[in-house]
Write a protein that holds these residues in place. Structure first.
Motif, PDB file in Angstrom:
ATOM      1  N   HIS A  16       0.828  -1.213   0.115  1.00  0.00           N
ATOM      2  CA  HIS A  16      -0.137  -0.112   0.068  1.00  0.00           C
ATOM      3  C   HIS A  16       0.759   1.180  -0.104  1.00  0.00           C
ATOM      4  CE1 HIS A  16      -3.832   1.907   1.116  1.00  0.00           C
ATOM      5  NE2 HIS A  16      -3.293   2.859   0.780  1.00  0.00           N
ATOM      6  N   HIS A  18       1.313   4.980  -2.235  1.00  0.00           N
ATOM      7  CA  HIS A  18       0.632   5.753  -3.521  1.00  0.00           C
ATOM      8  C   HIS A  18       1.975   6.559  -4.168  1.00  0.00           C
ATOM      9  CE1 HIS A  18      -3.482   5.606  -2.288  1.00  0.00           C
ATOM     10  NE2 HIS A  18      -3.001   5.357  -1.001  1.00  0.00           N
ATOM     11  N   HIS A 201      -9.911   1.486   0.081  1.00  0.00           N
ATOM     12  CA  HIS A 201      -9.645   2.127   1.262  1.00  0.00           C
ATOM     13  C   HIS A 201     -11.080   2.108   2.311  1.00  0.00           C
ATOM     14  CE1 HIS A 201      -6.192   3.893  -0.640  1.00  0.00           C
ATOM     15  NE2 HIS A 201      -5.646   4.506   0.286  1.00  0.00           N
ATOM     16  N   HIS A 225      -6.136   0.017   5.171  1.00  0.00           N
ATOM     17  CA  HIS A 225      -6.046   0.496   6.732  1.00  0.00           C
ATOM     18  C   HIS A 225      -7.284  -0.007   7.531  1.00  0.00           C
ATOM     19  CE1 HIS A 225      -3.807   3.847   5.388  1.00  0.00           C
ATOM     20  NE2 HIS A 225      -4.613   4.286   4.420  1.00  0.00           N
ATOM     21  N   ASP A 283       1.933   3.809   2.723  1.00  0.00           N
ATOM     22  CA  ASP A 283       0.748   4.553   2.407  1.00  0.00           C
ATOM     23  C   ASP A 283       1.407   5.742   1.288  1.00  0.00           C
ATOM     24  OD1 ASP A 283      -1.756   5.247   1.840  1.00  0.00           O
ATOM     25  OD2 ASP A 283      -1.834   6.378   4.073  1.00  0.00           O
TER      26      ASP A 283
END
Ligand code: ZN
Length: 349
Positions: A16, A18, A201, A225, A283
């Motif tokens: 995970h 971005h 998400h 999450h 993240d």
């Protein structure tokens, strides 16, 4: 990035991360300088508050505001190529052996002359080249912003076109407090039919209802999450039975106020007591100024996860990776061999 030397040799998996949140601060400053963007790049503390989260601005809104600012930096295909390459190199330097990089082609093409499909092609090409250069595996996930449903079908088409060229998953991200997931049910059905895996998400800033919806209605096998699951024992049972994987991101969860106290992150409780499948991820390493090594160090030193549990987490991540079975088995074997060698533990262990 702050860097956690002790864990930099420990082989890891990040499911995970971005792309838009992985851009080096120095690269952002160079882009601003080259394109004469109106940001205070010579006032570093001030610039950082515009593109990075700090403890005094903990909220979901503050994080989403960073992504809005970052859209202004994607000015050319060369920039997309550069930030993608650097994101892969930085992961490899942190001993991330397998990386899933998610990105929104609409964001990458919001302030330039090229299309989302062209932006996506840049990411595909750059990530494939960088992965070969540093000897790690990388797969891509197309991320749809909940607040931009009008662009969702275009993004699904892009994802489907790239299924054989590095794109293996579809994600729903953004403001889950104010933007419902209902409009996306058919779209995620189509994605599954096209061979894409689903990570959503959910339960980051809301309760368990969004997690249940992602699992039952969007067919998510992985939840980004999912902190909100703590409030629903029935949902914990359902997720355990289905083997749903939870992609936790400790620093992100703290800095967006998904949790109140960093040292009380529930990852250990959900893993050890409730038997959920969990992983640790970054993240947005640049936005949160964190490496995956930092996250492992914190989980070990402050949350009480053992070295065996942290190894198991990476193996679990490999098993839930959006990968073909051949590559997955190679990754699992590689990690097992490295862990057996026992020479990649933090020096102080
Ligand atoms: Zn995320």
């Amino acid at each position: 990035m702050s860097g956690a030397g002790a864990w930099e040799k420990f082989p890891k998996v990040d499911l995970h991360r971005h792309l838009e949140g992985s851009i080096r601060l120095e690269t952002l400053r160079e882009i601003a300088r080259s394109y004469d963007l109106d940001y205070p790049i010579d006032d570093l503390p001030r610039f950082r508050t515009m593109v990075q989260m700090t403890p005094d601005q903990r909220s979901a809104e503050a994080l989403l505001a960073k992504f809005a600012v970052l859209r202004h930096f994607f000015r050319s295909e060369e920039i997309i190529t550069r930030i993608t390459r650097e994101a892969v190199l930085d992961a490899a330097a942190d001993e991330v052996r397998y990386l899933e990089l998610r990105f929104n082609p609409v964001a990458l093409s919001a302030h330039n002359e090229f299309t989302p499909a062209q932006a996506c092609r840049c990411v595909q090409n750059a990530s494939a080249l960088a992965a070969v250069d540093c000897g790690i595996d990388v797969r891509l996930i197309i991320s749809i912003n909940r607040s931009e449903p009008e662009r969702a079908h275009e993004l699904l088409d892009i994802a489907c076109d790239g299924v054989k060229e590095g794109i293996t998953g579809l994600d729903l991200s953004g403001d889950e407090v104010n933007a419902a997931a209902e409009p996306f049910i058919d779209l995620f059905d189509r994605a599954r039919s096209a061979g894409l895996d689903i990570s959503v998400h959910a339960g980051e800033w809301t309760g368990p209802e969004n997690i249940r919806f992602a699992i039952e209605e969007l067919n998510a096998t992985r939840i980004g999450h999912g902190i909100g699951i703590l409030d629903d024992p029935d949902l914990i049972s359902l997720a355990r039975e289905r083997g749903t994987l939870f992609e936790f991101c400790i620093t992100s969860n703290y800095l967006t106020a998904a949790i109140a106290v960093k040292k009380e992150h529930p990852v250990l409780e959900l893993t050890r007591k409730h038997g959920l499948s969990t992983t640790l991820n970054t993240d947005d390493p640049s936005i949160f100024d964190v490496t995956l090594s930092d996250e492992f160090e914190f989980a070990h030193d402050h949350l009480g996860l053992t070295i065996e549990e942290l190894r198991a987490m990476n193996l679990r991540a490999a098993r839930h990776a959006f990968l073909d079975d051949g590559t997955r088995n190679k990754l699992i074997t590689h990690l097992q061999q490295k862990y057996a060698e026992n020479d990649n533990l933090p020096a102080k262990m």
